[in-house]
Design a protein around this motif. Structure first.
Motif, PDB file in Angstrom:
ATOM      1  N   ILE A  10       0.969  -0.872   0.135  1.00  0.00           N
ATOM      2  CA  ILE A  10      -0.263  -0.626  -0.276  1.00  0.00           C
ATOM      3  C   ILE A  10       1.189   1.408  -0.274  1.00  0.00           C
ATOM      4  CG2 ILE A  10      -1.665   1.083   1.360  1.00  0.00           C
ATOM      5  CD1 ILE A  10      -3.311  -1.434   2.479  1.00  0.00           C
ATOM      6  N   LEU A  11       1.874   1.413   0.611  1.00  0.00           N
ATOM      7  CA  LEU A  11       2.709   2.128   0.806  1.00  0.00           C
ATOM      8  C   LEU A  11       3.574   2.714  -0.859  1.00  0.00           C
ATOM      9  CD1 LEU A  11       4.327   4.659   2.183  1.00  0.00           C
ATOM     10  CD2 LEU A  11       6.062   2.690   2.784  1.00  0.00           C
ATOM     11  N   LEU A  12       3.860   1.714  -1.377  1.00  0.00           N
ATOM     12  CA  LEU A  12       4.032   2.175  -2.938  1.00  0.00           C
ATOM     13  C   LEU A  12       3.001   2.266  -3.987  1.00  0.00           C
ATOM     14  CD1 LEU A  12       6.255  -1.695  -3.606  1.00  0.00           C
ATOM     15  CD2 LEU A  12       7.193   0.831  -2.864  1.00  0.00           C
ATOM     16  N   PHE A  13       1.745   1.721  -3.764  1.00  0.00           N
ATOM     17  CA  PHE A  13       0.808   1.956  -4.391  1.00  0.00           C
ATOM     18  C   PHE A  13       0.661   4.052  -3.619  1.00  0.00           C
ATOM     19  CE2 PHE A  13      -1.403  -1.945  -4.561  1.00  0.00           C
ATOM     20  CZ  PHE A  13      -0.765  -1.774  -5.962  1.00  0.00           C
ATOM     21  N   ILE A  14       1.138   4.390  -2.866  1.00  0.00           N
ATOM     22  CA  ILE A  14       0.824   5.983  -1.923  1.00  0.00           C
ATOM     23  C   ILE A  14       1.364   6.541  -2.484  1.00  0.00           C
ATOM     24  CG2 ILE A  14       0.612   7.793   0.027  1.00  0.00           C
ATOM     25  CD1 ILE A  14      -0.586   5.035   1.444  1.00  0.00           C
ATOM     26  N   ILE A  15       2.962   5.821  -2.833  1.00  0.00           N
ATOM     27  CA  ILE A  15       4.058   6.381  -3.273  1.00  0.00           C
ATOM     28  C   ILE A  15       3.696   6.546  -4.440  1.00  0.00           C
ATOM     29  CG2 ILE A  15       6.077   6.898  -3.857  1.00  0.00           C
ATOM     30  CD1 ILE A  15       6.644   5.039  -1.922  1.00  0.00           C
ATOM     31  N   ALA A  16       3.032   6.114  -5.270  1.00  0.00           N
ATOM     32  CA  ALA A  16       2.356   6.353  -6.608  1.00  0.00           C
ATOM     33  C   ALA A  16       1.851   7.598  -7.089  1.00  0.00           C
ATOM     34  CB  ALA A  16       2.010   5.608  -7.492  1.00  0.00           C
ATOM     35  N   ILE A  24       9.097  14.012 -10.638  1.00  0.00           N
ATOM     36  CA  ILE A  24      10.543  12.869 -10.292  1.00  0.00           C
ATOM     37  C   ILE A  24      10.084  11.239 -10.355  1.00  0.00           C
ATOM     38  CG2 ILE A  24      11.071  14.123  -8.165  1.00  0.00           C
ATOM     39  CD1 ILE A  24      13.264  14.048 -11.520  1.00  0.00           C
ATOM     40  N   ILE A  25       9.695  11.251  -9.519  1.00  0.00           N
ATOM     41  CA  ILE A  25       8.893   9.843  -8.996  1.00  0.00           C
ATOM     42  C   ILE A  25       8.365   9.638  -9.893  1.00  0.00           C
ATOM     43  CG2 ILE A  25       7.778   8.551  -7.496  1.00  0.00           C
ATOM     44  CD1 ILE A  25       7.607  11.051  -5.264  1.00  0.00           C
ATOM     45  N   PRO A  26       8.945   8.746 -10.311  1.00  0.00           N
ATOM     46  CA  PRO A  26       8.557   7.462 -11.241  1.00  0.00           C
ATOM     47  C   PRO A  26       7.189   6.212 -11.032  1.00  0.00           C
ATOM     48  CG  PRO A  26      10.421   6.795 -10.264  1.00  0.00           C
ATOM     49  CD  PRO A  26      10.473   7.880  -9.750  1.00  0.00           C
ATOM     50  N   SER A  27       5.533   7.377 -10.881  1.00  0.00           N
ATOM     51  CA  SER A  27       4.852   6.455 -10.208  1.00  0.00           C
ATOM     52  C   SER A  27       4.475   4.760 -11.318  1.00  0.00           C
ATOM     53  CB  SER A  27       3.772   6.829 -10.972  1.00  0.00           C
ATOM     54  OG  SER A  27       3.264   8.570 -10.119  1.00  0.00           O
ATOM     55  N   VAL A  28       5.039   5.093 -12.362  1.00  0.00           N
ATOM     56  CA  VAL A  28       4.482   3.569 -12.633  1.00  0.00           C
ATOM     57  C   VAL A  28       5.751   2.631 -12.046  1.00  0.00           C
ATOM     58  CG1 VAL A  28       5.652   3.819 -14.728  1.00  0.00           C
ATOM     59  CG2 VAL A  28       3.971   1.850 -14.941  1.00  0.00           C
ATOM     60  N   GLY A  86       9.717  23.607 -23.022  1.00  0.00           N
ATOM     61  CA  GLY A  86      10.081  24.585 -21.262  1.00  0.00           C
ATOM     62  C   GLY A  86       8.755  24.537 -20.265  1.00  0.00           C
ATOM     63  N   SER A  87       7.657  23.992 -20.788  1.00  0.00           N
ATOM     64  CA  SER A  87       6.984  23.605 -20.051  1.00  0.00           C
ATOM     65  C   SER A  87       7.487  22.138 -19.376  1.00  0.00           C
ATOM     66  CB  SER A  87       5.693  22.997 -20.106  1.00  0.00           C
ATOM     67  OG  SER A  87       4.454  22.590 -19.206  1.00  0.00           O
ATOM     68  N   THR A  88       7.994  21.208 -19.780  1.00  0.00           N
ATOM     69  CA  THR A  88       8.319  20.409 -18.792  1.00  0.00           C
ATOM     70  C   THR A  88       9.977  20.010 -18.206  1.00  0.00           C
ATOM     71  OG1 THR A  88       7.220  18.971 -21.693  1.00  0.00           O
ATOM     72  CG2 THR A  88       9.163  17.320 -20.024  1.00  0.00           C
ATOM     73  N   ILE A  89      10.544  20.978 -18.705  1.00  0.00           N
ATOM     74  CA  ILE A  89      11.404  21.535 -17.776  1.00  0.00           C
ATOM     75  C   ILE A  89      11.233  21.367 -16.362  1.00  0.00           C
ATOM     76  CG2 ILE A  89      13.694  22.856 -17.524  1.00  0.00           C
ATOM     77  CD1 ILE A  89      14.345  22.146 -20.646  1.00  0.00           C
ATOM     78  N   GLY A  90      10.034  22.363 -16.666  1.00  0.00           N
ATOM     79  CA  GLY A  90       9.648  23.622 -15.192  1.00  0.00           C
ATOM     80  C   GLY A  90       9.366  22.323 -14.413  1.00  0.00           C
ATOM     81  N   LEU A  91       8.156  21.613 -15.598  1.00  0.00           N
ATOM     82  CA  LEU A  91       7.414  21.010 -14.531  1.00  0.00           C
ATOM     83  C   LEU A  91       8.725  19.783 -14.023  1.00  0.00           C
ATOM     84  CD1 LEU A  91       4.545  19.392 -13.801  1.00  0.00           C
ATOM     85  CD2 LEU A  91       5.250  18.097 -16.215  1.00  0.00           C
ATOM     86  N   LEU A  92       9.279  20.018 -14.665  1.00  0.00           N
ATOM     87  CA  LEU A  92      10.718  19.272 -13.865  1.00  0.00           C
ATOM     88  C   LEU A  92      11.338  20.099 -12.277  1.00  0.00           C
ATOM     89  CD1 LEU A  92      12.280  17.089 -16.530  1.00  0.00           C
ATOM     90  CD2 LEU A  92      10.362  15.993 -14.751  1.00  0.00           C
TER      91      LEU A  92
END
Length: 159
Positions: A10-16, A24-28, A86-92
């Motif tokens: 469940i913790l892994l699912f919450i982190i997703a 930056i957190i790879p949900s999948v 630019g949006s993608t870089i700003g998102l990260l």
């Protein structure tokens, strides 16, 4: 001992889900990690080839939803490829530069700066495109959240 195993899954699912707003957190990977931990702790028996094919298609949808929502958000408001990048870089970068609100400000500023510098658009038009990038990001979070929820529900249904 089962409680501890389920707590980890469940913790892994919450982190997703946290990964929805912190890209930056790879949900999948955390969702797949939950599936694999279930198999290790309990059994892989319920996970036939069809389960993995369906989950693989959901993974493709997750990646596609992220890119397409951002692209549509920027393009619909008159942006270019530079605005999308630019949006993608700003998102990260946003969440690291400005914790918490950087997740919204980052894509906005990234798109605005890209459109101003690369395409020499006017301030008003660049801000409009930046707003579109935020709409794209929010749409992406909602869509990916729904896909992740379906993945987990399908997992629960299979076990």
């Amino acid at each position: 001992m089962d409680y501890m195993y389920w707590t980890l899954i469940i913790l892994l699912f919450i982190i997703a889900y946290v990964g929805l707003v912190y890209p930056i957190i790879p949900s999948v990977l955390f969702i797949l990690g939950g599936f694999i931990l279930y198999g290790i702790f309990f059994t892989f028996e319920p996970f036939n080839w069809f389960f993995w094919v369906v989950q693989g298609l959901f993974i493709i949808l997750l990646f596609g939803a992220d890119y397409i929502a951002n692209l549509i958000g920027v393009k619909k408001f008159g942006g270019s490829k530079a605005g999308v990048w630019g949006s993608t870089i700003g998102l990260l970068a946003g969440p690291f530069i400005i914790p918490v609100i950087g997740i919204i400000i980052g894509p906005f500023l990234g798109a605005v700066i890209a459109e101003l510098t690369v395409n020499k658009k006017g301030w008003k038009e660049a801000v409009k495109i930046g707003f579109g990038s935020v709409i794209g990001f929010v749409s992406s979070v909602i869509t990916k959240g729904a896909i992740q929820t379906v993945m987990i529900i399908y997992f629960i249904f299979m076990i």
